[in-house]
Every structure is written in C-alpha cells, then in structure tokens.
Design a protein around this motif. Structure first.
Motif, PDB file in Angstrom:
ATOM      1  N   THR A 192       0.800  -1.254  -0.059  1.00  0.00           N
ATOM      2  CA  THR A 192      -0.102  -0.076  -0.126  1.00  0.00           C
ATOM      3  C   THR A 192       0.871   1.204   0.053  1.00  0.00           C
ATOM      4  O   THR A 192       0.610   2.230  -0.688  1.00  0.00           O
ATOM      5  CB  THR A 192      -0.960   0.039   1.330  1.00  0.00           C
ATOM      6  N   PHE A 193       1.871   1.261   0.663  1.00  0.00           N
ATOM      7  CA  PHE A 193       2.648   2.425   0.955  1.00  0.00           C
ATOM      8  C   PHE A 193       4.010   2.561   0.311  1.00  0.00           C
ATOM      9  O   PHE A 193       5.027   3.352   0.342  1.00  0.00           O
ATOM     10  CB  PHE A 193       2.953   2.557   2.197  1.00  0.00           C
ATOM     11  N   GLY A 194       4.448   1.405  -0.475  1.00  0.00           N
ATOM     12  CA  GLY A 194       5.955   1.049  -0.734  1.00  0.00           C
ATOM     13  C   GLY A 194       6.632   2.039  -1.605  1.00  0.00           C
ATOM     14  O   GLY A 194       7.715   2.181  -1.265  1.00  0.00           O
ATOM     15  N   ASP A 195       5.857   2.792  -2.679  1.00  0.00           N
ATOM     16  CA  ASP A 195       6.767   3.551  -3.323  1.00  0.00           C
ATOM     17  C   ASP A 195       6.386   4.831  -3.373  1.00  0.00           C
ATOM     18  O   ASP A 195       6.700   5.801  -4.095  1.00  0.00           O
ATOM     19  CB  ASP A 195       6.425   2.999  -4.681  1.00  0.00           C
ATOM     20  N   GLY A 196       6.134   5.446  -2.153  1.00  0.00           N
ATOM     21  CA  GLY A 196       5.817   6.812  -2.062  1.00  0.00           C
ATOM     22  C   GLY A 196       4.335   7.228  -2.375  1.00  0.00           C
ATOM     23  O   GLY A 196       3.926   8.540  -2.137  1.00  0.00           O
ATOM     24  N   TRP A 197       3.626   6.434  -3.054  1.00  0.00           N
ATOM     25  CA  TRP A 197       2.432   6.680  -3.331  1.00  0.00           C
ATOM     26  C   TRP A 197       1.352   5.674  -2.603  1.00  0.00           C
ATOM     27  O   TRP A 197       1.611   4.544  -2.327  1.00  0.00           O
ATOM     28  CB  TRP A 197       1.945   6.643  -4.792  1.00  0.00           C
ATOM     29  N   VAL A 198       0.331   6.360  -2.012  1.00  0.00           N
ATOM     30  CA  VAL A 198      -0.701   5.344  -1.436  1.00  0.00           C
ATOM     31  C   VAL A 198      -1.560   4.506  -2.487  1.00  0.00           C
ATOM     32  O   VAL A 198      -1.980   5.258  -3.000  1.00  0.00           O
ATOM     33  CB  VAL A 198      -1.474   6.180  -0.493  1.00  0.00           C
ATOM     34  N   SER A 199      -1.474   3.538  -2.482  1.00  0.00           N
ATOM     35  CA  SER A 199      -2.458   2.674  -3.529  1.00  0.00           C
ATOM     36  C   SER A 199      -3.903   2.442  -2.742  1.00  0.00           C
ATOM     37  O   SER A 199      -3.880   1.769  -1.721  1.00  0.00           O
ATOM     38  CB  SER A 199      -1.782   1.313  -3.747  1.00  0.00           C
ATOM     39  N   THR A 200      -4.530   3.087  -3.376  1.00  0.00           N
ATOM     40  CA  THR A 200      -5.984   3.152  -2.573  1.00  0.00           C
ATOM     41  C   THR A 200      -6.962   1.824  -3.082  1.00  0.00           C
ATOM     42  O   THR A 200      -7.660   1.529  -2.141  1.00  0.00           O
ATOM     43  CB  THR A 200      -7.039   4.175  -3.045  1.00  0.00           C
ATOM     44  N   GLY A 201      -6.650   1.022  -4.006  1.00  0.00           N
ATOM     45  CA  GLY A 201      -7.418  -0.006  -4.557  1.00  0.00           C
ATOM     46  C   GLY A 201      -8.756   0.572  -5.020  1.00  0.00           C
ATOM     47  O   GLY A 201      -9.574  -0.461  -5.586  1.00  0.00           O
ATOM     48  N   ASP A 202      -8.893   1.712  -5.454  1.00  0.00           N
ATOM     49  CA  ASP A 202     -10.048   2.335  -6.304  1.00  0.00           C
ATOM     50  C   ASP A 202      -9.668   2.564  -7.639  1.00  0.00           C
ATOM     51  O   ASP A 202      -8.705   3.032  -7.969  1.00  0.00           O
ATOM     52  CB  ASP A 202     -10.593   3.234  -5.495  1.00  0.00           C
ATOM     53  N   LEU A 203     -10.696   2.374  -8.369  1.00  0.00           N
ATOM     54  CA  LEU A 203     -10.541   2.585  -9.840  1.00  0.00           C
ATOM     55  C   LEU A 203     -11.246   4.035  -9.998  1.00  0.00           C
ATOM     56  O   LEU A 203     -12.069   4.368  -9.323  1.00  0.00           O
ATOM     57  CB  LEU A 203     -11.203   1.566 -10.549  1.00  0.00           C
ATOM     58  N   ALA A 204     -10.377   4.768 -10.507  1.00  0.00           N
ATOM     59  CA  ALA A 204     -10.962   6.149 -11.021  1.00  0.00           C
ATOM     60  C   ALA A 204     -10.441   6.573 -12.530  1.00  0.00           C
ATOM     61  O   ALA A 204      -9.500   5.864 -13.358  1.00  0.00           O
ATOM     62  CB  ALA A 204     -10.193   7.135 -10.087  1.00  0.00           C
ATOM     63  N   ARG A 205     -10.885   7.683 -12.762  1.00  0.00           N
ATOM     64  CA  ARG A 205     -10.510   8.403 -14.016  1.00  0.00           C
ATOM     65  C   ARG A 205     -10.392   9.859 -13.714  1.00  0.00           C
ATOM     66  O   ARG A 205     -11.157  10.428 -12.812  1.00  0.00           O
ATOM     67  CB  ARG A 205     -11.444   8.073 -15.244  1.00  0.00           C
ATOM     68  N   LYS A 206      -9.843  10.682 -14.630  1.00  0.00           N
ATOM     69  CA  LYS A 206      -9.613  12.094 -14.443  1.00  0.00           C
ATOM     70  C   LYS A 206     -10.325  12.642 -15.770  1.00  0.00           C
ATOM     71  O   LYS A 206     -10.189  12.152 -16.922  1.00  0.00           O
ATOM     72  CB  LYS A 206      -8.364  12.684 -14.626  1.00  0.00           C
ATOM     73  N   ASP A 207     -11.041  13.643 -15.820  1.00  0.00           N
ATOM     74  CA  ASP A 207     -11.573  14.406 -16.958  1.00  0.00           C
ATOM     75  C   ASP A 207     -10.373  15.453 -17.372  1.00  0.00           C
ATOM     76  O   ASP A 207      -9.472  15.743 -16.783  1.00  0.00           O
ATOM     77  CB  ASP A 207     -12.864  14.921 -16.722  1.00  0.00           C
ATOM     78  N   ASP A 208     -10.589  16.132 -18.591  1.00  0.00           N
ATOM     79  CA  ASP A 208      -9.758  17.023 -19.025  1.00  0.00           C
ATOM     80  C   ASP A 208      -9.496  18.180 -18.126  1.00  0.00           C
ATOM     81  O   ASP A 208      -8.454  18.902 -18.455  1.00  0.00           O
ATOM     82  CB  ASP A 208      -9.989  17.558 -20.491  1.00  0.00           C
ATOM     83  N   ASP A 209     -10.552  18.457 -17.280  1.00  0.00           N
ATOM     84  CA  ASP A 209     -10.256  19.716 -16.161  1.00  0.00           C
ATOM     85  C   ASP A 209      -9.771  19.154 -14.982  1.00  0.00           C
ATOM     86  O   ASP A 209      -9.675  20.273 -13.929  1.00  0.00           O
ATOM     87  CB  ASP A 209     -11.720  20.187 -16.064  1.00  0.00           C
ATOM     88  N   GLY A 210      -9.386  17.900 -14.894  1.00  0.00           N
ATOM     89  CA  GLY A 210      -8.500  17.421 -13.710  1.00  0.00           C
ATOM     90  C   GLY A 210      -9.669  16.895 -12.573  1.00  0.00           C
ATOM     91  O   GLY A 210      -9.224  16.742 -11.482  1.00  0.00           O
ATOM     92  N   TYR A 211     -10.854  16.741 -12.791  1.00  0.00           N
ATOM     93  CA  TYR A 211     -11.767  16.393 -11.841  1.00  0.00           C
ATOM     94  C   TYR A 211     -11.883  14.997 -11.758  1.00  0.00           C
ATOM     95  O   TYR A 211     -11.533  14.116 -12.864  1.00  0.00           O
ATOM     96  CB  TYR A 211     -13.133  16.826 -12.120  1.00  0.00           C
ATOM     97  N   VAL A 212     -11.716  14.193 -10.676  1.00  0.00           N
ATOM     98  CA  VAL A 212     -11.782  12.715 -10.465  1.00  0.00           C
ATOM     99  C   VAL A 212     -12.922  12.170 -10.431  1.00  0.00           C
ATOM    100  O   VAL A 212     -13.832  12.636  -9.588  1.00  0.00           O
ATOM    101  CB  VAL A 212     -10.490  12.632  -9.195  1.00  0.00           C
TER     102      VAL A 212
END
Length: 528
Positions: free
Chosen positions: A401-421
């Motif tokens: 979960t914490f190994g590479d400096g990023w927290v892996s959430t286990g959630d799938l997501a996408r960003k739109d062109d305006d940066g909204y998640v």
C-alpha cells in the motif's frame, strides 16, 4: 512516504492546551445526549485529569489505549490526553465480533482498555477467549443515556472492570508533557476489514496535522463553524473529517451516543450547524424523513458526502433545499479529505469528487504503475504529508500500500480534461463481461434512479456466453421485474452493463457506519 520531523516540539500533541490558551471560553464540544457544553478551557482541564489517570495506569509514551465505546466526551479527553503524554489512542469498533477483537487487541497490545457499559458483555467475551494474549487493566465508562443496556448480565460484566470515574484524579492543573515529534504515532485507526481481520493503520501527529491543514484550506472552515459529528469515533471519519480540523480552529463539534436522521435534522436547526459531512445513506435518510421539509437548513454553508457514491436523487434533494452538497473522497490510509470542489464548480461535475486538495497529489495508474491520460480508468494513487505511516506490524501489506511513496487506494478512477476525478469503484469489484470491463458503481448509479429502488449492489455471476454478467441485488419494492428494469436502463447503460439477473433483500448488510457490506452481498448472491 512523506517524512515529517523527528525533532520534539512543545506544541506537538498540545491540542487542548494551545486552543484553551487562544479561545478559552469558546464552546468546543457539545454532548447532545446529556446536554453538557464544554469550553476549550474545560476540555483542557479534563484532558489534564485524564493524562494523570493514564500515567497512574502506567501508560507512557508510545503505549496504546484501546477503547470500546460510542461517541462521548471521554474519547475526546483521551485524544487530548494521549497527545500530552505521547500515548496512542486505539479506538475499536464495537460492531466487531469478540473473536475479531481478540486478534486486534493481541496485535495492539494495549496498556489500558476502556469499555463503555453497553459493551461490557462483549468485553467479557473478549477477556474470556482462549486465544487472548494481551493483559492490561480495564476501566468501565458508565452509560449515561436511557437506551443503554442495563441488563443483569451487562452489570455483571461491568463489575469485572474498574470504574473510570473512581480512577480519575481531581487535579486538573497542567501536566508535564512528553517529548513528542511529528513522526510519533497518535492514533491507531483500523480499516474496514472487508478481506479479513481489520488492519491497524498508524496515524502520526504529522499526518493528523496535515490532514487538518488540507481540510481547513480546501473546504474553507471557520472558527464559528458548528457540526454534528455523525461518524463513529472508531472510524477515521470520526476524527479527521471534521473533529480535529474544527478543534484546530476553535470551532464546535456536537456528539451523541446514537444518531438517527430526525436527531441530526433537529441538531442542524437547534445548534445552527454550518457544515455537515455524512455517508450517503444518512443523507438519504435525512432527505426522506418526515421532518425534512420543516427543518431549517439555512445555516448550512455546505454538506459533503463520503464513504461511497452519492446517488443523483439524494444530491438533488439537498440542492432543492439550497444546500451546497458535493462528494468527497478519502480512506484511513491517506486521510479522509483529499479532494475539493473549486469555487463555482458546475453541477455537471457532481458525479466527481473534485480536484486534489492543496497538499495532495493524485494520479491514475495502470497495472505497471505508469500514469494514465485523462479519460482512462486505472487505480487511484495519492501522495500527501497527511498519509498514514504504515500498517502496524504488517510489513507485507505496508509495502503493497505505501511502498513507493504513493498510497495505493485499491479504487478505480479516471480524470477528465479539467482535472476532476471520478471514482469508478473498487478494483476488486470490477468484472469482465464479453471482454468489456464493467464497474459496478456506475451501473448501480443508474439502477438507483429507478423509483422502486432504495439501494442496490451489483455483483458478477457466471454466464456461458459472456463469461460473467451482472446480478442486481435490490433493497426496495419487490414488484420490480427484470424486464421493467431492463427497459428503464435502455439508453442509459450499454447492453453489456445491464444486469441479467435480479434479486431482493429486505435490508442491505452493513460493515461499518451506514456502509454496505459488499462482500457479504457477493458471498450470498454472486460468483467468482
């Protein structure tokens, strides 16, 4: 992972002392169950008494205090007191089974266990378990509401504990504080445990502080704010969504042993609540309550939904009352407050959780850890100084979960062109139908729009032609037919996303604070 500061500072952990010095007469806490109101000066004096109690029980720097209790002022006392003494507060869910609690307490190894009277039988079961390894004093908190369990068995179990009030000293003068740094743990907050016994997440003083900064700056919190705290205090939401940020500012938090929709509506009006954060189920129940139309909501500057997707119908109900409701996103491992809505955000972005907060980085990653472009779905990863430090005594899960400096959430997501998640659902809940990825959360959102559906979970089942197809498990009007639902979804969902099976439950199983236990639904109705 972010590094904070290993140097001890006098202000680290001195929450109640510092706030009492700045706004001693401001009301910091309201106990809606008893009607008691506590100023910050009173809260600091209570914390000093509690700190002396902890030291008399041998609880020192780095030692854990475990608690089985509903929301009540003594939990706030323990938070402030462990800040002063360098101890660690480890609240546990009273909804767990005795066997699960034994494993967790063996892992936590508390130096003190505090049990509220309604859970005395549960605590007795824990203490009598053959697998119990931990050994510590047990203190009992008296029930102070008429609905609490006062049965003979509960009284007998409580008698095995020493009363909290007997041990609490009268001396409320300032205590000598321990040397505490930003990197020292202050809270153990456990995960939901959907894949086994809940893991204890180590939340440092620095993590708590940075989450508070992010929340204040992202949501525009103010010293005059008032909120009813409807999350349980064994949950990260009970502390880090609004409680600590509002204490940081000298604002007011309203607690109660039990919250139900009518009481929350009443408190919004009677206390002049200005902010409210709750899970979607609570917001829906409030909007459907008989008192909804007559309750004055005009003091609310905004409301936030968290803990799962909020249905469009619920959001529209709140918008119709001129309440600015939007969705938030968080998790125990990376603070509950990671996103915010920009000023003047358009309602067509309401399905999103917004854009990253001031001190949060967010990316959508593919299976190899590479960042995906806008529009593509991958795993949401977060980086922030408010991330937790690790899982307690669990190196393998910590690395994952914490190994590479990023927290892996286990959630799938996408960003739109305006940066909204946009959250598309849990990675483990996705299934493949005819070679196409299906994200149940998106399907459930459309099904939930049907007037006969109160709540819905979609799980995969085997299919000879397509490999897997969806089964909609519905809480609602059982006159609904699969044909009727399919017709309703025509034009709203692609054919491969539409469920091919329909089942009903009288009530959805819950795994947390008004949170549906998807694993229980899948175990009963789905197939791997």
């Amino acid at each position: 992972m972010f590094s904070h500061d290993e140097r001890p500072y006098d202000w680290v952990g001195a929450w109640s002392e510092k706030r009492a010095g700045l706004s001693p007469d401001a009301v910091g806490l309201v106990d809606a169950t008893t009607g008691q109101r506590y100023t910050y000066a009173e809260l600091d004096r209570r914390a000093n008494r509690t700190a002396r109690l902890l030291r008399s029980e041998g609880v020192g720097r780095g030692d854990r205090v475990a608690v089985l209790s509903r929301n009540r002022p003594e939990l706030v006392d323990l938070f402030f007191a462990t800040g002063k003494t360098g101890g660690i507060l480890a609240p546990l869910s009273h909804r767990l089974a005795a066997g699960e609690l034994v494993e967790m307490l063996n892992d936590v190894e508390p130096s003190l266990l505090v049990v509220e009277e309604p859970f005395a039988d549960l605590a007795a079961d824990v203490l009598d378990r053959e697998g119990r390894e931990f050994d510590c004093p047990v203190r009992s908190l008296p029930a102070d509401d008429s609905d609490a369990d006062t049965s003979a068995s509960a009284s007998q179990a409580t008698a095995r504990c020493s009363p909290w009030t007997d041990a609490l000293p009268d001396d409320d003068s300032p205590v000598e504080a321990a040397d505490v740094s930003m990197d020292d743990p202050h809270l153990f907050l456990h995960t939901g445990g959907s894949t086994g016994v809940p893991k204890e997440t180590v939340v440092t003083h620095g993590s708590i502080l940075w989450n508070s900064f992010n929340t204040i700056t992202a949501w525009g919190l103010r010293p005059e704010d008032v909120t009813p705290m409807v999350f349980p205090m064994f949950h990260t939401g009970g502390w880090n969504v609004l409680t600590v940020p509002l204490f940081h500012l000298g604002a007011t938090v309203v607690l109660a042993r039990e919250f139900e929709p009518r009481e929350v509506l009443h408190l919004v009006e009677s206390e002049g609540a200005t902010v409210l954060v709750a899970v979607p189920a609570v917001l829906r129940m409030m909007a459907n309550h008989d008192d909804w139309a007559d309750t004055d909501l005009s003091t609310l500057r905004f409301a936030k939904s968290g803990g799962g997707p909020c249905r469009e119908s619920v959001m529209e109900a709140w918008w119709s009352r001129d309440v600015d409701l939007s969705q938030g996103y968080g998790l125990t491992e990376c603070g509950p407050n990671n996103f915010t809505m920009p000023d003047g955000w358009p309602t067509e972005k309401a399905d999103s959780v917004g854009v990253p907060a001031m001190h949060v980085d967010a990316r959508i990653a593919d299976e190899d850890g590479g960042e995906l472009p806008p529009g593509e779905i991958g795993e949401l990863e977060l980086a922030s100084p408010h991330a937790a430090d690790r899982y307690w005594r669990n190196e393998q899960e910590t690395e994952t979960t914490f190994g590479d400096g990023w927290v892996s959430t286990g959630d799938l997501a996408r960003k739109d062109d305006d940066g909204y998640v946009y959250i598309e659902g849990r990675k483990k809940n996705m299934y493949v139908s005819g070679g196409e990825n299906v994200y149940p959360a998106a399907v459930e959102d459309r099904i939930a729009d049907h007037p006969k559906v109160e709540e819905v979970v979609v799980v995969p089942v085997s299919n000879d032609q397509w490999g897997q197809v969806g089964k909609a498990v519905v809480q609602g009007d059982e006159s609904l037919t699969l044909e009727e639902l399919t017709d309703f979804l025509d034009g709203k969902l692609a054919r491969f996303k539409r469920p091919r099976h329909l089942a009903f439950v009288a009530e959805m199983p819950m795994s947390g604070p008004s949170k549906i236990d998807r694993q229980a639904v899948k175990a009963e109705f789905g197939e791997e």
